[in-house]
Write an enzyme that holds these catalytic residues in place. Sequence first.
Site, PDB file in Angstrom:
ATOM      1  CD  GLU A 192     -19.124  40.149 -54.552  1.00 11.66           C
ATOM      2  OE1 GLU A 192     -20.007  39.503 -54.106  1.00 11.66           O
ATOM      3  OE2 GLU A 192     -18.154  39.634 -54.615  1.00 11.66           O
TER       4      GLU A 192
ATOM      5  CB  CYS B 123     -10.489  45.606 -52.971  1.00  9.60           C
ATOM      6  SG  CYS B 123     -10.068  44.165 -54.282  1.00  9.60           S
TER       7      CYS B 123
ATOM      8  CB  CYS C 272     -12.118  36.949 -64.428  1.00 10.70           C
ATOM      9  SG  CYS C 272     -10.375  37.218 -65.046  1.00 10.70           S
TER      10      CYS C 272
ATOM     11  CB  CYS D 211      -6.824  31.729 -61.774  1.00  8.76           C
ATOM     12  SG  CYS D 211      -5.955  33.039 -62.771  1.00  8.76           S
TER      13      CYS D 211
ATOM     14  CB  CYS E 221      -9.652  32.694 -58.882  1.00  4.70           C
ATOM     15  SG  CYS E 221     -10.269  34.169 -58.821  1.00  4.70           S
TER      16      CYS E 221
ATOM     17  CB  CYS F  77      -7.548  37.464 -52.161  1.00  2.68           C
ATOM     18  SG  CYS F  77      -6.619  38.610 -51.453  1.00  2.68           S
TER      19      CYS F  77
END
Length: 414
Positions: A122, A135, A142, A146, A149, A387
């Site tokens: 994205e 962004c 990933c 975390c 996230c 975010c």
Amino acid sequence: MFNTTLMTIPGQVDPVPVARDITPRSDGRIDLIGLPRPRIRELFAEAGLDDRQAKLRAKQVFHWLYHRGVTDFEAMTDISKTMRPWLKERFVIGRPNVVEAQHSTDGTRKWLLQTDDGHDFEMVFIPDADRGTLCISSQVGCTLNCTFCHTGTMRLVRNLTPGEIVGQVMLARDTLGEWPKGRMNDLGEEDASHYTADGRLLTNIVLMGMGEPLYNFDHVRDAMNLVMDGDGLALSKRRITLSTSGVVPAMERCGQEIGVNLAVSLHAVTKDVRDEIVPLNRKYGLEELLQACADYPGASNARRITFEYVMLKDKNDSDEDARELVRLLKQYGLPAKVNLIPFNPWPGAQYECSTPERIKAFSDIVFEGGISAPVRTPRGRDIDAACGQLKTAAQKKSRAERDREAAEAASAQP
Ligand code: SAH
Ligand code: SF4
């Protein structure tokens, strides 16, 4: 040629583990986007041009690709009509495929993109009064998990290639209509006025989309070099910010070899809490991380390091946490600013966002300590573009579907 490993990640804190060559295009042509300038020249020479021709053509083609944004060799008007089909037979000018484009009520745009080998990622564009920030993603998923996230819950991860990274910027310029118009050579005065970098919507780039950019260092560096190339996209390194969750060994190289602004996802000031919410902390602890920040090449009071701090209710948001944050940043003598990010919820998340009063109190303490600590307004929440909300539709499939895909991907490894 590129490391485009695709792996299932069972909660580890290491980079994508096994290198795998990118699937070549079925038509055998080579995508020029993402290749360093000298490599284009080399490829032209390998395809039969003599040295002088290869050099000249590479220079012209590079300019058309990155300065003018053309996607068709036919548009390269200073290259002879007979040469254009020669190029077309051997090369392509790639862009990420657009699966879906969404528009938020606040003007934020989000694109669901796809690589040629079918992986989704994205990109988000955030327009403001005085700037426009793109962004971009550095990986599909990933590896770092975390706990707050959404991207970290994706099970499939591969590094994006330099072409897929710089391709996001090019696609954004395509969509925003921001390539210089007019003829390239022999600029008349009228044309020259169109042929300018001023007045653009896209002014800044942040590597804050999916993925940990410093776990894909070489590709991110090569892509940013194309973005910063004065004869290419020509964006200043001061307008580019790379966000890392704290891959300490790569931070110095980042400053030296890329030289962009640094943002660090700090999020906690004690070992216990940071170990829990940013698991990479178990590998590279707080002291090591803050020391690497103090040593970051190019950081100064004029170019501060941004410390991102997600506000999680009753987890990391006390007055004591705020005071400890100020103490730590001062202890390491860091030219710092703090960015307080209200936690953006996603389905299944185990956290709540701190109350606005709590965030305000936290921010006041940091400000009183002499460090700027604005609260970042969440953007594009209605389209899951804020975010930590990025997780592609492909990854929202059923568990069974994902497991099957994962098994297929694993068996495709050499
Ligand atoms: N992997 C890199 C860059 C991408 S994340 C990094 O972690 O720095 C960009 C920022 O969004 C990071 O600071 C990240 O911690 C933060 N973030 C992740 N999930 C979030 C959420 N749900 N709400 C608010 N911020 C989040
Ligand atoms: Fe990865 Fe950054 Fe999300 Fe952590 S916050 S899981 S490092 S994308």
